[in-house]
Design an enzyme around this catalytic site. Structure first.
Site, PDB file in Angstrom:
ATOM      1  N   THR A 232      46.959   0.157  66.514  1.00 48.17           N
ATOM      2  CA  THR A 232      48.251  -0.531  66.478  1.00 48.17           C
ATOM      3  C   THR A 232      48.940  -0.416  67.822  1.00 48.17           C
ATOM      4  OG1 THR A 232      50.482  -0.492  65.511  1.00 48.17           O
ATOM      5  CG2 THR A 232      49.271   1.569  65.491  1.00 48.17           C
ATOM      6  N   SER A 267      56.562   6.625  63.753  1.00 44.76           N
ATOM      7  CA  SER A 267      56.573   6.919  62.320  1.00 44.76           C
ATOM      8  C   SER A 267      55.355   7.781  62.019  1.00 44.76           C
ATOM      9  CB  SER A 267      56.513   5.633  61.482  1.00 44.76           C
ATOM     10  OG  SER A 267      55.219   5.048  61.552  1.00 44.76           O
ATOM     11  N   TYR A 269      53.104   7.020  59.984  1.00 45.74           N
ATOM     12  CA  TYR A 269      51.973   6.074  60.000  1.00 45.74           C
ATOM     13  C   TYR A 269      51.444   5.902  61.414  1.00 45.74           C
ATOM     14  CZ  TYR A 269      49.966   1.507  60.913  1.00 45.74           C
ATOM     15  OH  TYR A 269      49.191   0.501  61.419  1.00 45.74           O
ATOM     16  N   HIS A 270      52.331   5.577  62.365  1.00 42.47           N
ATOM     17  CA  HIS A 270      51.874   5.354  63.735  1.00 42.47           C
ATOM     18  C   HIS A 270      51.247   6.618  64.326  1.00 42.47           C
ATOM     19  CE1 HIS A 270      54.834   1.956  63.410  1.00 42.47           C
ATOM     20  NE2 HIS A 270      53.833   1.338  64.000  1.00 42.47           N
ATOM     21  N   LYS A 273      47.640   6.878  63.472  1.00 46.85           N
ATOM     22  CA  LYS A 273      46.812   6.028  64.325  1.00 46.85           C
ATOM     23  C   LYS A 273      46.540   6.708  65.672  1.00 46.85           C
ATOM     24  CE  LYS A 273      46.468   2.099  61.912  1.00 46.85           C
ATOM     25  NZ  LYS A 273      45.188   1.444  61.565  1.00 46.85           N
TER      26      LYS A 273
END
Length: 481
Positions: A232, A267, A269-270, A273
Site C-alpha cells: 500500500t 494505522s 493496518y498500514h 503492511k
C-alpha cells in the site's frame, strides 16, 4: 454457535457438461459469531479457536475439464518448458474472493493462466459482524466459479481455508504447484484495524503471520515461485519530500547509500503492511526468494471486462465508512442524495487507480518476474487527487446526470495531515507496458449510474464515519448498525 460443514471435494465436468461432486472428507468448523449480537470474544480469539479445531479441515473444490487441458495455450499465460513445450503458467490468487482478488483471478484466467483461488471467505463474515453489505449483490464463490466455467470453459480451482494455518497452505501449494502467488489475502481496512484492540491484534496477526506462512511455503515447496504481494502507498505516509519507488539514495556525512524508503504508517493496518515488506525483503536476501511488492493507491470502480460478463460475476462495491474507498463512497453518496463526506480540510492527497488497472498491473508483474533474490517495489497508481478534488469531480459529473450533489466537512476520525506536500513516483509499471485508464467524465458517469442502479440497497446509516483513531480502546466494540 453456528457451524459450517466443511467438505473437501472435487468438482468434475464430464463430456456431457454435467457437474459431479465427490465428497472426500468432512469436518465441522465453527464460524465466529457476529459482534452485533453482543458477543465480546475478539475476532482474533475466535479465529484462533477456529484454527485449533479445524487445522486438518480443508475445503477444496477443483474444476477439471479434460478437453480444456488438452487445448494448446497461445495466450499470455503460457510458458515454455525445458523441452520447448508450451504449458500454462499457474497462478495462485490468495484472497481471490475479495474486491481486487476476484477481478484479478478472472482477468488472469481469461488471459490463459491456470488460476487457483485460496480464501477463507472471512471478508464476507466482516459484513455480518458489522451489519454491512456490498452495494452490489454478490454470489457465493462457488456459484461465481461455476458461472465463469459455463461462460468461458475455463477452470478456476478453489481452496477454502486459512493461510495462517500452515498445514492448509502447504497442502494447497503441493497440490497446485504455483509458478506465481498473488497475495491479496489480508485484512485491508485501516478503519477496521482501529475499531478496538481485538481487531488491531487480528489485523496484524492475520496479515503478518499469513504472509510469513506464504514465504515459508515458497521456500519449502516452490522456491522458483514469484511472489506478487499487494502492499500500500500508505506505508510511506505523507513526507515533505518526493516518494520514490521503494528505495531512496541518500548522502549522509559524506557517504552515500541506497536504502529502503522511510515508512510512516498511519494505522495498525498500514503498519502490518510495513512488517510484511520488511519480512519479504529479508527472505529475498536470505533465501533467494523473488518478490514484487505492489504499493497500491486507492482503488475505484467496480467493472472489469470479465466481471461485466454476467450478474453472478459482479464484483463487490463497498460504500461504508469502514471498507469503502473515497471515490466509490462519494459516488454512492451522490446517488442517494447524501452530502459528500469530506474529512476535515479535505487536502489529503493520495494516488488513485481504476480497478481495471489493478488487474493489469498484477498481470504485468507476473509476466515480468523479479529475479531470484530480488525484492522489487512498484508504486501502483495512475493519478493523484486530493479529497476536495475528488468531491469537485463527483459534483460536476453528478450535475450532468441531474443529481444535486452537496459537500459537507465532517470531523476527521483519523490522525493525519489534512494539508501536505505529496509527489509520488510511479514509472516502473509504465516502463513495463501499463496502459492506464485515467479518471474521466465517462468513467465517473458510469460509476454514478452504477450507484444509481443499486441505490435501493444503500443503508445510509453506514455512510458517516464511526471509527475514531484517538478513541480506540481495549474493550471490544460493537459498531452501531
Amino acid at each position: 454457535m453456528a457451524h459450517l460443514l466443511s467438505t473437501t471435494c472435487s468438482l468434475d465436468v464430464s463430456s456431457s457438461n454435467k457437474l459431479h461432486f465427490k465428497s472426500i472428507n468432512q469436518c465441522s468448523t465453527p464460524i465466529p459469531t457476529s459482534f452485533n449480537m453482543g458477543i465480546s470474544l475478539s475476532p482474533f480469539k475466535k479465529l484462533s479457536l477456529q484454527r485449533k479445531r479445524s487445522s486438518q479441515c480443508v475445503i477444496r473444490a477443483s474444476a477439471v475439464s479434460m478437453s480444456q487441458e488438452a487445448k494448446t495455450q497461445n495466450e499470455s499465460g503460457s510458458q515454455q518448458t525445458t523441452d520447448g513445450a508450451s504449458t500454462r503458467k499457474k497462478v495462485m490468487v490468495i484472497g481471490g474472493d475479495g474486491y481486487c482478488g476476484w477481478a484479478t483471478a478472472l482477468h488472469l484466467s481469461k488471459k490463459g493462466y491456470e488460476v487457483a483461488i485460496v480464501d477463507n471467505l472471512i471478508r464476507r463474515l466482516f459484513d455480518d459482524q458489522l451489519g454491512l453489505d456490498s452495494l452490489t449483490p454478490i454470489s457465493s464463490i462457488h456459484n461465481r466459479i461455476r458461472r465463469w466455467k459455463s461462460l468461458t470453459g475455463k477452470d478456476i480451482q478453489l481452496f477454502v481455508g486459512d493461510i495462517c494455518e500452515f498445514e492448509f497452505l502447504a497442502e494447497a501449494f503441493k497440490s497446485f504447484e504455483p509458478d506465481a502467488v498473488v497475495h491479496f489475502g489480508e485484512q485491508r481496512s485501516a478503519p477496521y484495524s482501529m475499531i478496538d484492540r481485538s481487531r488491531a491484534v487480528f489485523t496484524q496477526h492475520n496479515n503478518v503471520i499469513g504472509t510469513l506462512n506464504v514465504l515459508f511455503a515458497i521456500k519449502e515447496f516452490r522456491e522458483e515461485c514469484h511472489l506478487v504481494k499487494l502492499g500500500t502507498m500508505g506505508e510511506y505516509g505523507t513526507p515533505n519530500i518526493d516518494i520514490e519507488e521503494g528505495y531512496i539514495t541518500i548522502t549522509h556525512n559524506g557517504r552515500t547509500d541506497t536504502l529502503p524508503y522511510p515508512k510512516q504508517a498511519s494505522s495498525f493496518y498500514h503498519l502490518s503492511k510495513v512488517h510484511d515488506s520488511h519480512n519479504i525483503a529479508f527472505t529475498c536476501k536470505a533465501w533467494g526468494i523473488r518478490a514484487t511488492d505492489l504499493n497500491q493507491g486507492v482503488v475505484y470502480g467496480v467493472r472489469t471486462d470479465e466481471t461485466a460478463m454476467h450478474e453472478e460475476l459482479v464484483n463487490r462495491l463497498d460504500y461504508d465508512a469502514v471498507f469503502g474507498t473515497a471515490l466509490n463512497r462519494f459516488c454512492v453518496q451522490a446517488a442517494v442524495g447524501h452530502p459528500l463526506t469530506v474529512y476535515g480540510k479535505g487536502g489529503q492527497t493520495r494516488g488513485y487507480l481504476d480497478i481495471r488497472d489493478t488487474v493489469q498491473c498484477v498481470e504485468i508483474a507476473i509476466a515480468n518476474p523479479a529475479q531470484p533474490g530480488e525484492f522489487r517495489v512498484f508504486n501502483q497508481f495512475t493519478e493523484q487527487f486530493s479529497v476536495n478534488e475528488l468531491a469537485a469531480l463527483v459534483t460536476k459529473a453528478g450535475a450532468k446526470l441531474g443529481l444535486e450533489v452537496k459537500t459537507t466537512s465532517v470531523p476527521n476520525p483519523r490522525v493525519e495531515a489534512e494539508e501536505h506536500y505529496y509527489n509520488a513516483k510511479h514509472t516502473k509499471l509504465y516502463e513495463l507496458g501499463l496502459q492506464p485508464h485515467l479518471l474521466s467524465d465517462s468513467l465517473l458517469d458510469s460509476l454514478l449510474n452504477f450507484a444509481v442502479q443499486y441505490k435501493d440497497r444503500v443503508d445510509t446509516k453506514q455512510i458517516m464515519p464511526s471509527v475514531s483513531w484517538k478513541k480506540i480502546g481495549a474493550k471490544p466494540k460493537t459498531v452501531a448498525a
